[in-house]
Design an enzyme around this catalytic site. Structure first.
Site, short mmCIF file in Angstrom:
data_model
loop_
_atom_site.label_atom_id
_atom_site.label_comp_id
_atom_site.label_asym_id
_atom_site.label_seq_id
_atom_site.Cartn_x
_atom_site.Cartn_y
_atom_site.Cartn_z
N LYS A 186 0.86 -1.18 0.00
CA LYS A 186 0.00 0.00 0.00
C LYS A 186 0.89 1.22 0.00
CE LYS A 186 -2.79 2.85 3.10
NZ LYS A 186 -3.40 2.99 4.44
N GLU A 231 -7.45 12.62 12.86
CA GLU A 231 -6.67 11.45 13.27
C GLU A 231 -5.71 11.77 14.40
OE1 GLU A 231 -4.51 7.60 11.23
OE2 GLU A 231 -5.36 9.20 10.00
N GLU A 275 -7.15 -1.96 3.69
CA GLU A 275 -6.35 -0.76 3.87
C GLU A 275 -6.30 -0.36 5.34
OE1 GLU A 275 -6.49 4.01 2.76
OE2 GLU A 275 -7.76 2.62 1.64
N GLU A 411 -11.95 11.12 -3.99
CA GLU A 411 -11.74 11.12 -2.54
C GLU A 411 -10.84 12.28 -2.12
OE1 GLU A 411 -9.32 8.38 0.63
OE2 GLU A 411 -10.70 7.32 -0.70
#
Length: 424
Positions: A186, A231, A275, A411
């Site tokens: 990833k 986050e 993910e 996104e």
């Protein structure tokens, strides 16, 4: 600057509880410098820094360890009078760190001259002086300084920077090719938007919009880095540790039925769950050497923000090795949520493919106190000012084998929305 430098100061720090409450967020935002704010806020609690007494800058692969060592020495040299003892009172430095060890952007710790704080019903003011000046100081720590009136409204249009839409699509396609060749599992790829602030723009207006629009996010301003991040990289308070991992994203629906459908689609998406698991395991592996009783949600939950749904996992633990929050961000950064997996390979791919220096985008931003405790978010949904009126915003997406370039571009548009709308 490193701990071996002779210029680290001794400070005198005094916190005074405020008898009167700060009524609302706008009152706290109004205290900071309109051109160069120092600010940290979530859910109505926050910290406003006024003035710059100490500034430490760090670069390269040792930026975190150099900062931790310098901060320990400053704490040892300083006298701190803090009868309140709540998170954020007493000696405190705001910080923002570059994402990459190769970045030309400095990483900073900044100690303000004055800090006004609000937390769990407590309000206070902290004054910081050089120790040799404290004895002769006659001003009082009692009371909050007068707020400056907000400047006129302004608007900034952001346009593609180093990557236009076609360029980002090509970048994502190349990343997918590398993933399919098993070079990397990833990789998170970002793009940028650029604009120019009008002369004299009052940045408190941007902070006020971000904090009001995204109350469950960390709204921050440190050395020209401004944003509102969902986050949490790490929170460290009296040995208790917590973090929130976000990976996997979908746009909110325009009506209740489609919004619920979007949340269900995200929660059941194999691509997004894979993910997300990459990111969770990355953080757990990094945190466990420093913490005991580490526990994570068994199943990610869907976190609702005004513009997006995220897959989220909360992680908690107990500090076991005496690390400060600066030591912890050194151990945790970068997570798979902002770099990829395996981390070292993903960082190489980012360096090869992204045509710009991320600067502090996706790096740690937050604060550390005299005990080494602190709150650190990942600098997302953000923009960096260059000191000459230029502004550059960033947004990135996690690319895996199942990614579709057009969907990743869409996104990224949604992730730009907080900064784009706050600047309108």
């Amino acid at each position: 600057m490193t701990v071996s430098d002779a210029g680290l100061p001794a400070l005198h720090v005094e916190t005074t509880p405020l008898p009167a409450q700060l009524d609302d967020l706008a009152q706290l935002v109004a205290l900071v410098d309109p051109r160069d704010p120092l600010f940290w806020q979530r859910r109505g609690d926050g910290l406003a820094g006024i003035g710059e007494l100490v500034r430490l800058e760090f670069h390269g692969p040792t930026r975190f360890s150099d900062a931790a060592a310098a901060w320990r020495e400053i704490v040892q040299r300083s006298t701190v009078l803090d009868p309140l003892g709540v998170p954020g009172s007493g000696l405190l430095a705001f910080g923002a760190f570059a994402f990459s060890a190769l970045s030309e952007q400095s990483s900073v710790l900044i100690v303000p001259e004055l800090i006004v704080g609000k937390r769990d019903g407590h309000c206070w003011v902290t004054r910081v002086r050089h120790a040799d000046a404290a004895a002769s100081a006659s001003d009082s720590t009692d009371g909050v300084p007068a707020a400056q009136p907000f400047g006129p409204e302004f608007s900034v249009t952001l346009s593609p920077g180093a990557l236009d839409h076609a360029g980002y699509l090509a970048l994502v396609e190349e990343a997918i090719s590398r993933i399919n060749r098993h070079e990397v599992g990833k990789v998170v790829l970002a793009r940028d938007l650029v604009g120019r602030l009008p002369e004299g723009a009052d940045l408190r207006r941007v902070l006020r919009e971000l904090a009001a629009g995204y109350p469950d996010c960390w709204t921050y301003a440190v050395d020209g880095l401004i944003g509102s991040s969902p986050e949490t990289l790490i929170r460290a308070h009296h040995g208790d540790l917590s973090a929130r991992v976000l990976a996997g994203t979908i746009s909110r629906g325009p009506d209740p039925a489609s919004d619920l459908a979007a949340a269900v689609a995200l929660a059941t998406s194999e691509k997004d769950n894979d993910e997300h698991e990459f990111a969770v395991q990355s953080l757990l592996v990094s945190l466990r050497p420093h913490a005991s009783h580490v526990a994570a949600d068994e199943v990610p939950f869907t976190l609702k923000l005004p513009n997006l749904w995220h897959l989220a996992t909360d992680i908690e633990g107990t500090l076991s090795d005496g690390s400060t929050s600066l030591d912890l961000i050194a151990a945790l950064h970068p997570t798979a949520a902002v770099a990829g997996t395996p981390t070292d390979v993903a960082l190489t791919v980012i360096d090869e493919l992204e045509p710009f220096d991320r600067g502090r985008y996706a790096g740690p931003v937050g604060w550390v106190d005299a005990a080494g405790d602190g709150e650190w978010a990942i600098a997302l949904r953000c923009a960096q000012l260059d000191g000459r009126g230029g502004i550059r915003a960033y947004a990135g997406c996690g690319i895996v084998a199942e990614s579709q370039p057009e969907q990743e571009l869409a996104e990224s548009r949604m992730k730009f929305r907080p900064m784009v709308e706050a600047l309108l």
